[in-house]
Scaffold this motif. Structure first.
Motif, mmCIF file in Angstrom:
data_model
loop_
_atom_site.group_PDB
_atom_site.id
_atom_site.type_symbol
_atom_site.label_atom_id
_atom_site.label_comp_id
_atom_site.label_asym_id
_atom_site.label_seq_id
_atom_site.Cartn_x
_atom_site.Cartn_y
_atom_site.Cartn_z
ATOM 1 N N ARG A 111 -2.072 -6.119 -7.439
ATOM 2 C CA ARG A 111 -2.907 -6.971 -6.587
ATOM 3 C C ARG A 111 -2.544 -6.806 -5.110
ATOM 4 O O ARG A 111 -3.389 -6.939 -4.234
ATOM 5 C CB ARG A 111 -2.760 -8.431 -7.025
ATOM 6 C CG ARG A 111 -3.697 -9.401 -6.352
ATOM 7 C CD ARG A 111 -3.751 -10.788 -6.988
ATOM 8 N NE ARG A 111 -2.472 -11.388 -7.314
ATOM 9 C CZ ARG A 111 -1.995 -11.526 -8.570
ATOM 10 N NH1 ARG A 111 -2.679 -11.108 -9.595
ATOM 11 N NH2 ARG A 111 -0.818 -12.087 -8.765
ATOM 12 N N LEU A 112 -1.269 -6.486 -4.850
ATOM 13 C CA LEU A 112 -0.816 -6.317 -3.470
ATOM 14 C C LEU A 112 -0.969 -4.880 -2.982
ATOM 15 O O LEU A 112 -0.466 -4.518 -1.920
ATOM 16 C CB LEU A 112 0.634 -6.776 -3.325
ATOM 17 C CG LEU A 112 0.853 -8.274 -3.532
ATOM 18 C CD1 LEU A 112 2.337 -8.600 -3.564
ATOM 19 C CD2 LEU A 112 0.146 -9.076 -2.461
ATOM 20 N N GLY A 113 -1.663 -4.048 -3.744
ATOM 21 C CA GLY A 113 -1.993 -2.707 -3.284
ATOM 22 C C GLY A 113 -1.013 -1.616 -3.647
ATOM 23 O O GLY A 113 -1.147 -0.490 -3.178
ATOM 24 N N GLY A 114 -0.020 -1.925 -4.479
ATOM 25 C CA GLY A 114 0.931 -0.896 -4.896
ATOM 26 C C GLY A 114 0.264 0.148 -5.769
ATOM 27 O O GLY A 114 -0.763 -0.112 -6.404
ATOM 28 N N THR A 115 0.859 1.323 -5.811
ATOM 29 C CA THR A 115 0.345 2.415 -6.630
ATOM 30 C C THR A 115 1.171 2.511 -7.908
ATOM 31 O O THR A 115 2.372 2.814 -7.857
ATOM 32 C CB THR A 115 0.427 3.759 -5.874
ATOM 33 O OG1 THR A 115 -0.306 3.640 -4.657
ATOM 34 C CG2 THR A 115 -0.128 4.895 -6.710
ATOM 35 N N ARG A 116 0.533 2.236 -9.029
ATOM 36 C CA ARG A 116 1.222 2.281 -10.321
ATOM 37 C C ARG A 116 1.451 3.745 -10.693
ATOM 38 O O ARG A 116 0.538 4.553 -10.679
ATOM 39 C CB ARG A 116 0.382 1.603 -11.396
ATOM 40 C CG ARG A 116 1.011 1.654 -12.770
ATOM 41 C CD ARG A 116 0.148 1.013 -13.846
ATOM 42 N NE ARG A 116 0.240 -0.437 -13.754
ATOM 43 C CZ ARG A 116 -0.738 -1.220 -13.336
ATOM 44 N NH1 ARG A 116 -1.898 -0.711 -12.997
ATOM 45 N NH2 ARG A 116 -0.575 -2.528 -13.282
ATOM 46 N N ALA A 119 0.809 -1.216 0.000
ATOM 47 C CA ALA A 119 0.000 0.000 0.000
ATOM 48 C C ALA A 119 0.849 1.276 0.000
ATOM 49 O O ALA A 119 0.429 2.288 -0.537
ATOM 50 C CB ALA A 119 -0.955 0.006 1.187
ATOM 51 N N GLU A 120 2.019 1.232 0.575
ATOM 52 C CA GLU A 120 2.879 2.414 0.641
ATOM 53 C C GLU A 120 3.938 2.408 -0.460
ATOM 54 O O GLU A 120 4.911 3.160 -0.384
ATOM 55 C CB GLU A 120 3.569 2.467 2.011
ATOM 56 C CG GLU A 120 2.609 2.498 3.183
ATOM 57 C CD GLU A 120 1.746 3.754 3.178
ATOM 58 O OE1 GLU A 120 2.270 4.852 2.893
ATOM 59 O OE2 GLU A 120 0.530 3.623 3.437
ATOM 60 N N THR A 121 3.760 1.582 -1.478
ATOM 61 C CA THR A 121 4.772 1.406 -2.512
ATOM 62 C C THR A 121 4.277 1.897 -3.860
ATOM 63 O O THR A 121 3.204 1.514 -4.304
ATOM 64 C CB THR A 121 5.150 -0.088 -2.636
ATOM 65 O OG1 THR A 121 5.594 -0.557 -1.355
ATOM 66 C CG2 THR A 121 6.237 -0.306 -3.665
ATOM 67 N N GLN A 122 5.072 2.746 -4.494
ATOM 68 C CA GLN A 122 4.799 3.143 -5.869
ATOM 69 C C GLN A 122 5.627 2.234 -6.770
ATOM 70 O O GLN A 122 6.735 1.847 -6.414
ATOM 71 C CB GLN A 122 5.197 4.590 -6.109
ATOM 72 C CG GLN A 122 4.384 5.582 -5.304
ATOM 73 C CD GLN A 122 4.839 7.002 -5.590
ATOM 74 O OE1 GLN A 122 6.006 7.257 -5.864
ATOM 75 N NE2 GLN A 122 3.898 7.931 -5.522
#
Length: 149
Positions: free
Chosen positions: A43-48, A13-16
């Motif tokens: 799928r793991l919530g990363g921000t593209r 979630a905190e990863t771009q």
């Protein structure tokens, strides 16, 4: 169960992220690894921060044409500083010695955790005159302790 099956959907979630794959469209699974990594990060919530980029060795101009178009936008998205206009001194040098002489002239340097192996075959996979070398290598792993497949 694999990590992707059990990891929380906010694990990144905190990863771009941005993914660029280099492949060859003559293969059935063209850029499949890049596609899977991109999908997994999402799928793991990363921000593209950029759409998946795909380079193709079969591109009529050059294999890295798409990368050259993708890269400036990537650097802008991560707010990278301008690259230096002059390159620094090389951090290492490589010398290719005739077969059999290498270990006689200088002691071999083997990084921690690696094993020395002998190359048994180097074969070009592209026609003569192709814009860059694309080679196939084979190594003798017998006695190295490395797994062979």
């Amino acid at each position: 169960e694999t990590f992707l099956e059990t990891a929380p959907t906010d694990h990144l979630a905190e990863t771009q992220f941005a993914v660029f794959g280099m492949g060859d469209s003559s293969y059935v699974f063209f850029n499949e690894a890049a596609k899977k990594v991109d999908a997994a990060f999402e799928r793991l919530g990363g921000t593209r921060i950029m759409e998946l980029g795909v380079g193709d060795d079969q591109h009529p101009a050059r294999y890295d044409t798409e990368l050259e178009e993708w890269t400036p936008n990537f650097y802008d998205n991560i707010e990278a500083p301008e690259p230096p206009q002059e390159l620094g001194a090389p951090t290492h040098l490589v010398e290719i010695l005739p077969a059999g002489l290498g270990t006689k002239l200088v002691p071999a340097y083997v990084p921690h955790g690696s094993k020395p192996v002998s190359m048994t075959l180097k074969r070009s996979t592209v026609p003569e005159g192709y814009g860059r070398a694309v080679d196939h290598f084979e190594f003798d792993l017998i006695g190295s302790g490395l797994p062979s497949y």
